[in-house]
Scaffold this motif. Structure first.
Motif, PDB file in Angstrom:
ATOM      1  N   MET A 164     -52.702   5.896 -19.274  1.00 37.63           N
ATOM      2  CA  MET A 164     -52.237   4.964 -20.307  1.00 37.63           C
ATOM      3  C   MET A 164     -52.201   5.621 -21.685  1.00 37.63           C
ATOM      4  O   MET A 164     -51.990   4.944 -22.693  1.00 37.63           O
ATOM      5  CB  MET A 164     -53.142   3.725 -20.332  1.00 37.63           C
ATOM      6  CG  MET A 164     -53.090   2.906 -19.054  1.00 37.63           C
ATOM      7  SD  MET A 164     -54.091   1.403 -19.157  1.00 37.63           S
ATOM      8  CE  MET A 164     -53.104   0.421 -20.309  1.00 37.63           C
ATOM      9  N   GLU A 165     -52.431   6.942 -21.712  1.00 36.53           N
ATOM     10  CA  GLU A 165     -52.341   7.752 -22.926  1.00 36.53           C
ATOM     11  C   GLU A 165     -53.382   7.380 -23.973  1.00 36.53           C
ATOM     12  O   GLU A 165     -53.095   7.319 -25.175  1.00 36.53           O
ATOM     13  CB  GLU A 165     -50.919   7.705 -23.512  1.00 36.53           C
ATOM     14  CG  GLU A 165     -49.870   8.257 -22.555  1.00 36.53           C
ATOM     15  CD  GLU A 165     -48.506   8.423 -23.212  1.00 36.53           C
ATOM     16  OE1 GLU A 165     -48.262   7.754 -24.239  1.00 36.53           O
ATOM     17  OE2 GLU A 165     -47.703   9.206 -22.692  1.00 36.53           O
ATOM     18  N   TYR A 166     -54.603   7.142 -23.502  1.00 32.50           N
ATOM     19  CA  TYR A 166     -55.737   6.997 -24.409  1.00 32.50           C
ATOM     20  C   TYR A 166     -56.551   8.288 -24.382  1.00 32.50           C
ATOM     21  O   TYR A 166     -56.685   8.935 -23.335  1.00 32.50           O
ATOM     22  CB  TYR A 166     -56.620   5.821 -24.005  1.00 32.50           C
ATOM     23  CG  TYR A 166     -55.966   4.475 -24.233  1.00 32.50           C
ATOM     24  CD1 TYR A 166     -55.854   3.950 -25.518  1.00 32.50           C
ATOM     25  CD2 TYR A 166     -55.453   3.737 -23.178  1.00 32.50           C
ATOM     26  CE1 TYR A 166     -55.241   2.723 -25.739  1.00 32.50           C
ATOM     27  CE2 TYR A 166     -54.841   2.514 -23.382  1.00 32.50           C
ATOM     28  CZ  TYR A 166     -54.738   2.011 -24.664  1.00 32.50           C
ATOM     29  OH  TYR A 166     -54.122   0.801 -24.879  1.00 32.50           O
ATOM     30  N   VAL A 167     -57.105   8.648 -25.530  1.00 32.75           N
ATOM     31  CA  VAL A 167     -57.934   9.841 -25.652  1.00 32.75           C
ATOM     32  C   VAL A 167     -59.376   9.414 -25.866  1.00 32.75           C
ATOM     33  O   VAL A 167     -59.662   8.569 -26.722  1.00 32.75           O
ATOM     34  CB  VAL A 167     -57.469  10.730 -26.828  1.00 32.75           C
ATOM     35  CG1 VAL A 167     -58.347  11.968 -26.940  1.00 32.75           C
ATOM     36  CG2 VAL A 167     -56.012  11.131 -26.639  1.00 32.75           C
ATOM     37  N   VAL A 168     -60.291   9.972 -25.083  1.00 34.41           N
ATOM     38  CA  VAL A 168     -61.713   9.658 -25.189  1.00 34.41           C
ATOM     39  C   VAL A 168     -62.370  10.676 -26.112  1.00 34.41           C
ATOM     40  O   VAL A 168     -62.299  11.880 -25.883  1.00 34.41           O
ATOM     41  CB  VAL A 168     -62.382   9.698 -23.797  1.00 34.41           C
ATOM     42  CG1 VAL A 168     -63.879   9.430 -23.929  1.00 34.41           C
ATOM     43  CG2 VAL A 168     -61.735   8.686 -22.870  1.00 34.41           C
ATOM     44  N   PHE A 169     -63.028  10.179 -27.176  1.00 30.54           N
ATOM     45  CA  PHE A 169     -63.696  11.062 -28.125  1.00 30.54           C
ATOM     46  C   PHE A 169     -65.202  11.137 -27.869  1.00 30.54           C
ATOM     47  O   PHE A 169     -65.807  12.186 -28.074  1.00 30.54           O
ATOM     48  CB  PHE A 169     -63.433  10.586 -29.558  1.00 30.54           C
ATOM     49  CG  PHE A 169     -62.012  10.821 -29.999  1.00 30.54           C
ATOM     50  CD1 PHE A 169     -61.674  11.987 -30.674  1.00 30.54           C
ATOM     51  CD2 PHE A 169     -61.022   9.905 -29.714  1.00 30.54           C
ATOM     52  CE1 PHE A 169     -60.369  12.221 -31.073  1.00 30.54           C
ATOM     53  CE2 PHE A 169     -59.706  10.124 -30.115  1.00 30.54           C
ATOM     54  CZ  PHE A 169     -59.375  11.294 -30.793  1.00 30.54           C
ATOM     55  N   HIS A 170     -65.792  10.044 -27.460  1.00 36.52           N
ATOM     56  CA  HIS A 170     -67.218  10.020 -27.131  1.00 36.52           C
ATOM     57  C   HIS A 170     -67.390   9.073 -25.948  1.00 36.52           C
ATOM     58  O   HIS A 170     -66.572   8.168 -25.732  1.00 36.52           O
ATOM     59  CB  HIS A 170     -68.076   9.512 -28.303  1.00 36.52           C
ATOM     60  CG  HIS A 170     -67.844  10.246 -29.584  1.00 36.52           C
ATOM     61  ND1 HIS A 170     -68.357  11.495 -29.835  1.00 36.52           N
ATOM     62  CD2 HIS A 170     -67.129   9.897 -30.688  1.00 36.52           C
ATOM     63  CE1 HIS A 170     -67.969  11.889 -31.053  1.00 36.52           C
ATOM     64  NE2 HIS A 170     -67.225  10.932 -31.580  1.00 36.52           N
ATOM     65  N   ALA A 171     -68.459   9.285 -25.199  1.00 33.53           N
ATOM     66  CA  ALA A 171     -68.723   8.387 -24.072  1.00 33.53           C
ATOM     67  C   ALA A 171     -70.190   8.443 -23.695  1.00 33.53           C
ATOM     68  O   ALA A 171     -70.890   9.410 -23.998  1.00 33.53           O
ATOM     69  CB  ALA A 171     -67.861   8.759 -22.864  1.00 33.53           C
ATOM     70  N   ALA A 172     -70.646   7.380 -23.069  1.00 33.64           N
ATOM     71  CA  ALA A 172     -71.999   7.331 -22.506  1.00 33.64           C
ATOM     72  C   ALA A 172     -71.910   6.621 -21.172  1.00 33.64           C
ATOM     73  O   ALA A 172     -71.244   5.584 -21.052  1.00 33.64           O
ATOM     74  CB  ALA A 172     -72.953   6.588 -23.443  1.00 33.64           C
TER      75      ALA A 172
END
Length: 350
Positions: A164-172
């Motif tokens: 869906m063309e989203y970029v992940v910058f941080h995650a937990a």
């Protein structure tokens, strides 16, 4: 790989679809080397890798490719009304083809299977929960997911975000018992956040669909036998003639052996029951090595798995019956999620 031609089909899910497709391929002397089928929300996506039965290798003649596609389109269109979504596509072999399971996600997403998915507001239940909130001071949208923990959960989620063309910058990510929590700080590829309610609603639906697609009802039957032309057609025909509907399938070969897993339900029972007599009849007709692996909640049959294939303790609500799933989300070391999100397209090529 470059040794096979890939066949991609999407359309309405119905009993006997995989059987009819594989029967046509057998009649056309197309040898099935691998196949994966998913069903979700009344839709089906199938990817089958075939080679020329007469000499092996991919189908390269354009006339033959067109004939195979035409015959398969007839099968798919037979149960579709005017204007209903369906697709049959044969692709030339090429290196770097997209990972098969990611491609299944893409096919079902393009087929709009997510439109019926709804979130849940009851935080105490075992269903999939998605919340999306703004983080204005950082310019992110925060996505929180809670669901049953299982293998490949993270893969399925990141597939949906990436496609869906989203970029992940941080995650937990974390897991507790049978539940998994995922939190993503995302932006759209153009740098924008999800400001519209319609955007947040669609993303929520697509994430739920991505998690649900791998979950399926049915009794799992594993088949292991010598590989031969028309094997998939014979196995799926036996299922269809005995009233079994396939909700998910994965078939491949290992050397000279063909190995497959099928999740089946009895069409007449609405997916809640498979009788041991039906399983035994299928075994007799096929004469193949068939093992019952996962039992339906109401399964009371006498067909026993081998010692090497004991029944799993996974329940149909996605939990693990007191046993934590192996290779779960909570066991993954995830130090570079931002890097993976940015490079996901190339990292899962095969």
């Amino acid at each position: 790989s470059s040794d096979h031609t890939a066949l991609e089909i999407t359309g309405i899910d119905r009993p006997g679809l995989l059987s009819e497709i594989s029967a046509v391929l057998a009649q056309l002397e197309c040898h099935v080397t691998a196949a994966v089928a998913w069903t979700h929300s009344g839709r089906a996506a199938v990817i089958i890798y075939v080679e020329e039965g007469r000499g092996g290798g991919p189908i390269v003649d354009s006339g033959r490719l067109a004939h195979v596609q035409e015959q398969l389109e007839n099968v798919v269109e037979a149960h579709h009304g005017t204007g209903e979504r369906r697709s049959v596509r044969l692709t030339d072999p090429k290196l770097g083809r997209t990972h098969t399971e990611r491609r299944l996600h893409q096919l079902l997403y393009a087929d709009l299977d997510y439109t019926r998915c709804q979130g849940c507001n009851d935080a105490d239940c075992a269903k999939i929960h998605v919340t999306i909130e703004p983080c204005e001071e950082k310019g992110y949208s925060i996505v929180n997911l809670r669901s049953a923990d299982r293998p490949k959960l993270l893969f399925d989620t990141v597939c949906a975000l990436t496609d869906m063309e989203y970029v992940v910058f941080h995650a937990a990510v974390s897991s507790l018992g049978t539940l998994a929590d995922q939190e993503y700080f995302i932006r759209q590829k153009d740098g924008c956040t999800l400001e519209k309610e319609s955007e947040r609603h669609k993303l929520s639906q697509c994430l739920i669909a991505a998690i649900e697609r791998r979950d399926c009802d049915g009794l799992r039957l594993d088949v292991c036998t010598m590989n031969r032309m028309g094997l998939l057609s014979d196995v799926t025909r036996a299922f269809r003639e005995n009233g079994l509907s396939i909700s998910r399938a994965e078939v491949g070969r290992h050397g000279e052996m063909a190995i497959g897993s099928f999740y089946v339900t009895e069409a007449s029972s609405g997916g809640s029951y498979v009788s041991p007599e039906t399983v035994e009849q299928v075994r007799k007709e096929l004469g193949e090595s068939i093992v019952v692996v996962d039992k339906l909640p109401c399964w009371n049959g006498e067909v026993k798995p081998t010692a090497a294939s004991k029944p799993s303790t996974r329940r149909h609500d996605g939990s693990a019956g007191g046993e934590k799933p192996r290779f779960s989300l909570g066991t993954l070391f995830w130090a570079h999620l931002g890097w993976l999100s940015s490079n996901f397209g190339s990292s899962i090529r095969s």
